[in-house]
Design an enzyme around this catalytic site. Structure first.
Site, PDB file in Angstrom:
ATOM      1  N   ASP A  36      -7.322   0.180  -4.734  1.00  0.00           N
ATOM      2  CA  ASP A  36      -8.098   0.287  -5.976  1.00  0.00           C
ATOM      3  C   ASP A  36      -7.411  -0.537  -7.071  1.00  0.00           C
ATOM      4  O   ASP A  36      -6.236  -0.328  -7.359  1.00  0.00           O
ATOM      5  CB  ASP A  36      -8.218   1.755  -6.402  1.00  0.00           C
ATOM      6  CG  ASP A  36      -9.345   1.979  -7.386  1.00  0.00           C
ATOM      7  OD1 ASP A  36      -9.461   1.193  -8.348  1.00  0.00           O
ATOM      8  OD2 ASP A  36     -10.112   2.940  -7.210  1.00  0.00           O
ATOM      9  N   SER A  77     -15.105   2.153 -10.360  1.00  0.00           N
ATOM     10  CA  SER A  77     -14.834   2.418  -8.943  1.00  0.00           C
ATOM     11  C   SER A  77     -16.001   3.122  -8.250  1.00  0.00           C
ATOM     12  O   SER A  77     -16.101   3.073  -7.024  1.00  0.00           O
ATOM     13  CB  SER A  77     -13.555   3.249  -8.787  1.00  0.00           C
ATOM     14  OG  SER A  77     -12.436   2.471  -9.137  1.00  0.00           O
TER      15      SER A  77
HETATM   16 MG    MG Z   1     -10.286   4.748  -6.376  1.00  0.00          MG
HETATM   17 ZN    ZN Z   2      -9.757   2.084 -12.718  1.00  0.00          ZN
END
Ligand code: MG
Ligand code: ZN
Length: 356
Positions: A36, A77
Site C-alpha cells: 500500500d 485505497s
Molecule cells: Mg491498505
Molecule cells: Zn493512504
C-alpha cells in the site's frame, strides 16, 4: 510402419507438444501482493538502505499500473483495491462496487466459485480498505463492522491480520467469532496459535485493531504468509492469495522515510519467501504492485547501506503517479507495459481458465 500411421503419430505428437507448451504457460496458484502506497521511491529507499539489493529484483517482468479512480485523479485505497480486485474503477471510499453501488464479484470470490482455496494476509485490520476490496461490498470503507459481516458471507479459507474487535465487540452485539467457529473456522488470536493450524479453515485475528508497526510486529507478515500458503496449497485445484504490506502507506502519510524503509523491508522479506515457494512450486504466478503512491516521495541523494537518505515528500496524502508492477512465474509476461489498474482481474481470470 504405414505412412498414414506415421502421420497420425506425428499429429498426436504435435498436439501433445502444444498442450504441454500451453500448460507450461498457465499458473495454478496466484499470489497478489500489494504494497500500500509503494511507489518507485518507497521501493528504492529500501533498496538503498539494504545495500542496493531487494528480493523484488527476482521478478523479471515489470510494468506500470495507472491508479486514478472513477471520480478522482488521485485514488484512495478503497477505489484502488476495488480496481485490482474487481476490475472496475469506482469512487474513492467505495469497496467492491461500481460507482452506482452495484456489487462486483472480486477475483478472490471468483476463485472461490471455481473451487480454488482462497486467502488474505495483511498487517492492518482485515476489515481495512485493501483487504475489504477482495471480499466485501460496501458503499463506504469506514463501515468496518459491515465489512466484517461480509467475511461470513464467503467461504474464504484463510484470513490473517488484525481487527478482532470488529468481529466480537460490535454495536449489534453479534459475536462473529462464534459464527466463524460455527462455520468450522479455527480462530487464532496469535501467530503461535495460527502456526499450529495445518489444514482446514483459519481466521487469524491477532490484534484488536491494526497490527503494530515495524519493528514491533516482528516477523508476523512473512510467517503468516507462509502459514497461509501451507494451508492453501493442500487444494490440488490451486489457490488465490492476497498479501498486503499495509503500513508502507501509513509511514508515507507521516513522511517518515526511516519507517518507510522498515515497512518496505518487511514486505520485501515476505516477497523473498513467496518467491522461494513459487520457484519450488513452479505453478505459481506472483504479482506485486501498489494501489497508489503515497507522499509524493523523491530521493535526491543517498548512500547504499544507509537509511539516512536525502528524501523529500510533496504531500501528506496520496499522489496520482502510476505505480510499478513486478511479476514472477507462469503468466508473468502478461503484466508488463503500461496498464490500467482494472486489468489485473481479467488477466488472472484468463490465466486460470475461470468460468464466468
Ligand atoms: Mg491498505
Ligand atoms: Zn493512504
Amino acid at each position: 510402419m504405414k505412412k498414414s500411421n506415421f502421420y497420425l503419430g506425428l499429429i498426436a505428437a504435435l498436439i501433445l507438444m502444444s498442450v504441454s507448451v500451453s500448460a507450461e504457460k498457465k499458473p495454478k496458484n496466484v499470489i497478489v501482493m500489494i504494497g500500500d502506497g509503494m511507489g518507485l521511491a518507497q521501493m528504492y529507499s529500501a533498496m538503498t538502505a539494504n545495500n542496493n539489493h531487494l528480493q523484488l529484483e527476482r521478478c523479471t517482468y515489470t510494468g506500470f499500473s495507472k491508479t486514478y479512480s472513477s471520480d478522482h485523479y488521485t485514488t484512495d485505497s478503497g477505489a484502488g483495491g476495488t480496481a485490482i480486485a474487481c476490475g472496475v474503477k469506482t469512487k474513492n471510499g467505495m469497496i467492491g462496487m461500481t460507482p452506482d453501488s452495484v456489487k462486483i464479484e472480486s477475483i478472490l470470490e471468483l476463485s472461490e466459485r471455481n473451487q480454488l482455496s482462497t486467502g488474505i494476509v495483511v498487517t492492518c485490520a482485515v476489515t481495512h480498505a485493501t483487504p475489504a476490496s477482495f471480499i466485501a461490498h460496501q458503499v463506504n470503507r469506514d463501515m468496518y463492522e459491515e465489512i466484517a459481516t461480509d467475511f461470513l458471507k464467503t467461504d474464504i479459507d484463510v484470513f490473517i491480520g488484525g481487527g478482532l474487535k470488529y468481529f466480537n465487540n460490535r454495536k449489534d452485539q453479534v459475536n462473529l467469532v462464534e459464527k466463524l467457529k460455527n462455520k468450522n473456522y479455527q480462530v487464532a488470536y496469535s501467530l503461535d496459535e495460527a502456526l499450529n493450524v495445518k489444514s482446514g479453515k483459519l481466521a487469524g485475528l491477532f490484534y484488536e485493531d491494526h497490527c503494530p508497526a515495524m519493528p514491533k510486529r516482528g516477523d508476523m507478515l512473512p510467517k503468516s504468509v507462509m502459514a497461509a500458503i501451507d494451508i492453501l496449497d493442500n487444494n490440488k485445484k490451486g489457490f488465490f492469495l492476497m498479501v498486503e504490506g499495509s503500513q508502507i502507506d501509513w509511514a508515507a502519510h507521516d513522511n517518515d522515510k526511516k519507517q518507510i524503509v522498515k515497512e518496505m523491508l518487511d514486505f520485501d522479506e515476505t516477497i523473498g519467501k513467496v518467491l522461494d515457494f513459487a520457484q519450488r512450486n513452479g505453478n505459481t504466478l506472483v504479482i506485486i504492485t501498489a494501489d497508489h503512491e503515497t507522499g509524493g516521495m523523491t530521493i535526491l541523494n543517498g548512500k547504499f547501506g544507509s537509511d539516512d537518505m536525502d528524501a523529500y515528500f510533496s504531500t501528506k496524502n496520496h499522489s496520482g503517479v502510476p505505480v510499478p508492477i513486478y511479476a514472477f512465474g507462469p503468466g508473468a509476461e502478461q503484466f508488463t507495459g503500461i496498464m490500467e489498474n482494472t486489468a489485473f482481474k481479467g488477466k488472472i481470470e484468463k490465466l486460470l481458465d475461470f468460468k464466468k
